[in-house]
Structure formats: C-alpha cells, structure tokens
Design a protein around this motif. Structure first.
Motif, PDB file in Angstrom:
ATOM      1  N   LYS A 150      10.978  -1.871   6.240  1.00 52.94           N
ATOM      2  CA  LYS A 150       9.641  -1.791   5.654  1.00 52.94           C
ATOM      3  C   LYS A 150       9.514  -0.571   4.742  1.00 52.94           C
ATOM      4  CE  LYS A 150       7.822  -3.813   9.901  1.00 52.94           C
ATOM      5  NZ  LYS A 150       7.126  -3.490  11.159  1.00 52.94           N
ATOM      6  N   ILE A 151      10.048   0.564   5.185  1.00 49.54           N
ATOM      7  CA  ILE A 151       9.997   1.777   4.369  1.00 49.54           C
ATOM      8  C   ILE A 151      10.822   1.593   3.099  1.00 49.54           C
ATOM      9  CG2 ILE A 151      10.667   4.211   4.301  1.00 49.54           C
ATOM     10  CD1 ILE A 151      10.051   4.256   7.358  1.00 49.54           C
ATOM     11  N   LEU A 189       0.832  -1.205   0.000  1.00 50.11           N
ATOM     12  CA  LEU A 189       0.000   0.000   0.000  1.00 50.11           C
ATOM     13  C   LEU A 189       0.866   1.255   0.000  1.00 50.11           C
ATOM     14  CD1 LEU A 189      -2.763   1.450   0.343  1.00 50.11           C
ATOM     15  CD2 LEU A 189      -2.387   1.271   2.801  1.00 50.11           C
ATOM     16  N   GLY A 190       1.929   1.246   0.809  1.00 49.32           N
ATOM     17  CA  GLY A 190       2.816   2.405   0.853  1.00 49.32           C
ATOM     18  C   GLY A 190       3.395   2.724  -0.512  1.00 49.32           C
ATOM     19  N   ALA A 191       3.840   1.687  -1.219  1.00 52.24           N
ATOM     20  CA  ALA A 191       4.371   1.898  -2.578  1.00 52.24           C
ATOM     21  C   ALA A 191       3.300   2.451  -3.502  1.00 52.24           C
ATOM     22  CB  ALA A 191       4.912   0.571  -3.124  1.00 52.24           C
ATOM     23  N   LEU A 198       1.658   4.409   6.538  1.00 45.58           N
ATOM     24  CA  LEU A 198       1.477   5.698   5.885  1.00 45.58           C
ATOM     25  C   LEU A 198       2.081   6.828   6.716  1.00 45.58           C
ATOM     26  CD1 LEU A 198      -2.067   5.575   4.269  1.00 45.58           C
ATOM     27  CD2 LEU A 198       0.101   4.631   3.477  1.00 45.58           C
ATOM     28  N   VAL A 199       1.963   6.721   8.024  1.00 51.10           N
ATOM     29  CA  VAL A 199       2.602   7.719   8.889  1.00 51.10           C
ATOM     30  C   VAL A 199       4.115   7.681   8.704  1.00 51.10           C
ATOM     31  CG1 VAL A 199       3.026   8.385  11.287  1.00 51.10           C
ATOM     32  CG2 VAL A 199       0.719   7.729  10.571  1.00 51.10           C
ATOM     33  N   LYS A 200       4.669   6.479   8.603  1.00 51.44           N
ATOM     34  CA  LYS A 200       6.123   6.339   8.447  1.00 51.44           C
ATOM     35  C   LYS A 200       6.625   6.954   7.149  1.00 51.44           C
ATOM     36  CE  LYS A 200       5.901   2.003  10.989  1.00 51.44           C
ATOM     37  NZ  LYS A 200       5.749   0.537  10.796  1.00 51.44           N
ATOM     38  N   ILE A 201       5.800   6.912   6.097  1.00 46.35           N
ATOM     39  CA  ILE A 201       6.271   7.465   4.816  1.00 46.35           C
ATOM     40  C   ILE A 201       5.872   8.928   4.630  1.00 46.35           C
ATOM     41  CG2 ILE A 201       6.289   5.191   3.710  1.00 46.35           C
ATOM     42  CD1 ILE A 201       3.762   6.029   2.176  1.00 46.35           C
ATOM     43  N   ASP A 206       1.785  15.367   2.721  1.00 47.57           N
ATOM     44  CA  ASP A 206       1.466  15.957   4.019  1.00 47.57           C
ATOM     45  C   ASP A 206       0.206  16.819   3.992  1.00 47.57           C
ATOM     46  OD1 ASP A 206       2.568  17.932   2.446  1.00 47.57           O
ATOM     47  OD2 ASP A 206       3.803  18.794   4.041  1.00 47.57           O
ATOM     48  N   GLU A 207      -0.503  16.817   2.832  1.00 47.83           N
ATOM     49  CA  GLU A 207      -1.707  17.642   2.708  1.00 47.83           C
ATOM     50  C   GLU A 207      -2.968  16.823   2.461  1.00 47.83           C
ATOM     51  OE1 GLU A 207      -0.902  20.461  -0.371  1.00 47.83           O
ATOM     52  OE2 GLU A 207       0.594  21.567   0.795  1.00 47.83           O
TER      53      GLU A 207
END
Length: 425
Positions: free
Chosen positions: A343-344, A170-172, A206-209, A186-187
């Motif tokens: 993970k990141i 999901l992050g990718a 998502l917070v980490k990225i 960030d918006e």
C-alpha cells in the motif's frame, strides 16, 4: 457533468442487453476436438494435475487473473443499506473498471446476509475460485472484522476497497501537497471529518507514510473523537481518540494544516477555512457534494491546495487510481495478501508519477492543452496509461521484497510487459 436518471437507466439497459459485463471464451470452440479439449474428456487432465499441486490452478485456469467483487449491500455508495441485490450495479461497475484499466476479469457476487459470520463463511467457501477478493460497500464497523478475519483465513489478497483504495490515493496526494506547500510531514496538524471505514483507513495510511498519530484529529457526526467518549464508538475509531472532552469540528479545525473530508456535504464554511493555517491543504472528498464547495475553498485559500472526489474539478482523489493496478501487481506476483508495504509503495509510485511530463494522449483524453505538476495536479489522471506501469510494478516489487509473493518476477521484464499493456506471463 451531471447525469440524469433516464440517461443512467438507459445506459445500464443499452441495446437490450442489461448490465455491464459478459463472459467471453478464451479458447477456440469451433470443432468437436475443441469441445473434447475444453470439456470432457480433456478437462480431466488439468483436474488431476491441480489435485496433485494446487499452484497449477494458476497455470490451467483463470484463477490468476480473476477477482471476486463481493458485497452485502449494507453501505452502497452514499445510499446506505439498500440490500445485496441493489448493490449489483455497483459491483458490475467495479468489474468494468478492473477490466478497462488492468485487464482483470471479475465475477461480481452479492451475498444476501446482514450477519458478518455468515458473510465471512460464504466468502471463505468460494475463495478457491479466485486470485483475489475485493470487498465493497460493507458498512462500518463490521467491515473491519470481515476483512481481518478473511485475510487470516485465506492465502490470497483480501482488500476492502472502501477502506484502502481511497487511503492509498490520499497518501499520494498528501505527499505531493506537502512538498508543494513546503510542509514537513511530521509537523502538520491533520483534521478529519468522517470516522467510518474510509476515514479510519485513510488515517492509518497517513501514519504509515509518516504523519504522527498524535497529530491526527478525527471528528464524526458527534464531534471530536476523544478518549472515553460514550457515543458512536468502536475500537478502530478509538485508535484516533484525542483529548478528553467534547469539541466540534469548528473548534478542532483551528490551526490545522490539512483538512480531510470523508463525510457529508457543506460541513465546512469560509470562517472555518480562514481559521486554518496559511495556505492550507483541503481535501473535501464527500460525493457528489463535498464538505466545502471547490469554488469556496479555492477562493478562501488561493495559496493552498484543494482536492475533491469529483472528476469535474482539479485533483480528483478517486480509488479508480488504486484498486485495478494494486490487484494487477498483487495477482502477477501471486501475493498471499496486500500488506502495508504494498500500500505504501502504491502511494509513493503515484506521487512520483505525478511529477513526470504528461503525454499528449492524456491531454487529449481530458481535453486539455497543458498540464503539469503543481497545485492543480498532485495525482495522476486515471486514464494515464503509465499508471499501471508505475503502480502495478511498485506493488509487485513490494510483494516480492516483503516476502508475500509466491512468484519471483523479473521486474525489468515485468515493467516492459506492463508498458506494452500486458500482465506478467
């Protein structure tokens, strides 16, 4: 493509050999001397060496390429608590994927207990056998305590794939979707439907990225997760509480840039999609039927980006892109854990690979004439052989740089071996 009950049962019993895995010797066993080397008396020598230096188990046994896939069957796919034994077909399936995609050997282990303490002690007791532990299909919220405590007890990676596997992919996908829709991380306003193990881990990733925690709104079967809510709460869910009053998903989704579904089918309708910001990002990942049908989401949001967990639509967000390659890198670096940095790194590696030209063999594997980075292709395909090169190398490098690796790899040589389809020596 639909699969019938008869087809699935026949597949799992194909040719009269039930199951999907077998054990195959890796050393010759053709002569009396071979037997003497493989077992008694020759086996005594590595025993004595390992007694003196436990790290030598990685040199004289299969520990460095062996992962335990372990479940108690309390959350099997979308089927709920069906018992430890009923989880075995899924655990074998994970083993097949480990072997196919990353050449990692697996023992599947089904632990017949509902008691988290018994489960933890059982896994800890057998951990010396393995180079890593893949926890699977364990219900929330027990899964959080089980993973956290086991990782604290053990010096090998403990990874609950239902949490982190989907989160990494999901992050990718989000990194690329934001770029393609010209949004700043960030918006954005992100709304989740689903606050179980996968939902919470995805939100944490998502917070980490870079997504601000205050921009994440989480809903579950009881509606918005808000401060002081009395029902359906536990500490990990409370991390993402927003506001101080009840609200429905329909209310919360208004003005959202991103919808992330990890819940149940058909919870989002056309009016809800139209209430989101222009050209939204819709990741409806409930399986087999998403929170909103792909066709409906694509029709309502033609300028947006739509992804599901299904393989028959574009942009499949599936953890098969994660766990085999993450463990490959972690095992090869002999990592003590799979930490946030790893993970990141995996998310960013997958996001970057999606922008590379697609090899012809990948197009053939998916019966495609053309594919390129864009709204219908935001993460790599699982059958792309370059995934191991990019993701495993990134994970190994992050393990080394973050100080959790036991082994200092020559990263360039390691990448060359991965490109040739081989793990580290």
């Amino acid at each position: 493509m639909a699969v019938t009950r008869e087809e699935a049962l026949e597949y799992h019993h194909l040719n009269g050999r039930p199951g999907k895995l077998q054990v195959v010797p890796t050393k010759p066993l053709a002569t009396q001397r071979d037997l003497s080397l493989a077992y008694t008396p020759g086996v005594a020598y590595p025993v004595l060496e390992i007694e003196q230096d436990a790290e030598l188990a990685y040199e004289y046994t299969n520990r460095g390429n062996l992962v335990a896939v372990i479940s108690n069957g309390t959350a099997i796919l979308g089927l709920g608590n069906r018992g430890a034994l009923a989880s075995k077909p899924v655990m074998e399936g994970k083993g097949v994927l480990f072997k196919k995609f990353a050449d990692i050997d697996v023992f599947d282990i089904e632990v017949n207990t509902l008691d988290p303490e018994v489960f933890i002690q059982t896994v800890a007791a057998i951990a010396p056998t393995f180079g890593g532990i893949n926890l699977e299909d364990i219900r929330s919220p027990e899964c959080f305590e089980i993973e956290t405590r086991l990782q604290a007890m053990l010096d090998i990676p403990v990874f609950h794939d239902d949490q982190h596997g989907t989160a990494i992919i999901l992050g990718a996908a989000l990194i690329n979707a934001l770029e393609l829709t010209q949004r700043k991380i960030d918006e954005i306003k992100v709304v989740f439907s689903g606050a179980g193990a996968a939902g919470i881990s995805c939100a944490r990733q998502l917070v980490k990225i870079g997504v601000p925690r205050e921009n994440i709104w989480m809903c579950d079967i009881a509606g918005l997760v808000y401060h002081g809510r009395p029902e359906e709460m536990f500490p990990q869910k409370a991390e993402f509480a927003q506001g101080d009053r009840p609200a429905s998903l329909r209310e919360v989704i208004r003005g959202a840039d991103v919808f992330i579904g990890l819940s149940a089918a058909n919870l989002v309708d056309e009016d809800m999609l139209c209430s989101m910001r222009c050209d939204p990002i819709v990741f409806a990942m409930a399986n087999p039927d998403p929170e909103v049908r792909y066709e409906i989401a694509h029709s309502c949001c033609p300028g947006g980006i739509v992804a599901t967990g299904r393989s028959d639509y574009p942009n499949q967000i599936n953890n098969v892109l994660g766990f085999p390659f993450i463990f490959r890198g972690a095992l090869d670096a002999r990592a003590r854990c799979i930490n946030d940095e790893m993970k990141i790194a995996a998310s960013h590696a997958l996001a970057a690979l999606a922008k590379e030209p697609i090899p012809a063999q990948v197009l053939r594997a998916y019966h495609l004439d053309h594919l390129e980075y864009g709204k219908d292709y935001i993460v790599p395909k699982p059958l792309d052989p370059r995934v191991s090169l990019w993701e495993s190398a990134a994970v190994a490098q992050a393990a080394i740089e973050s100080g959790v690796a036991r082994r200092a790899l020559d990263l360039e040589a390691y990448r060359q071996r991965l490109a040739a389809g081989m793990p580290a020596e």
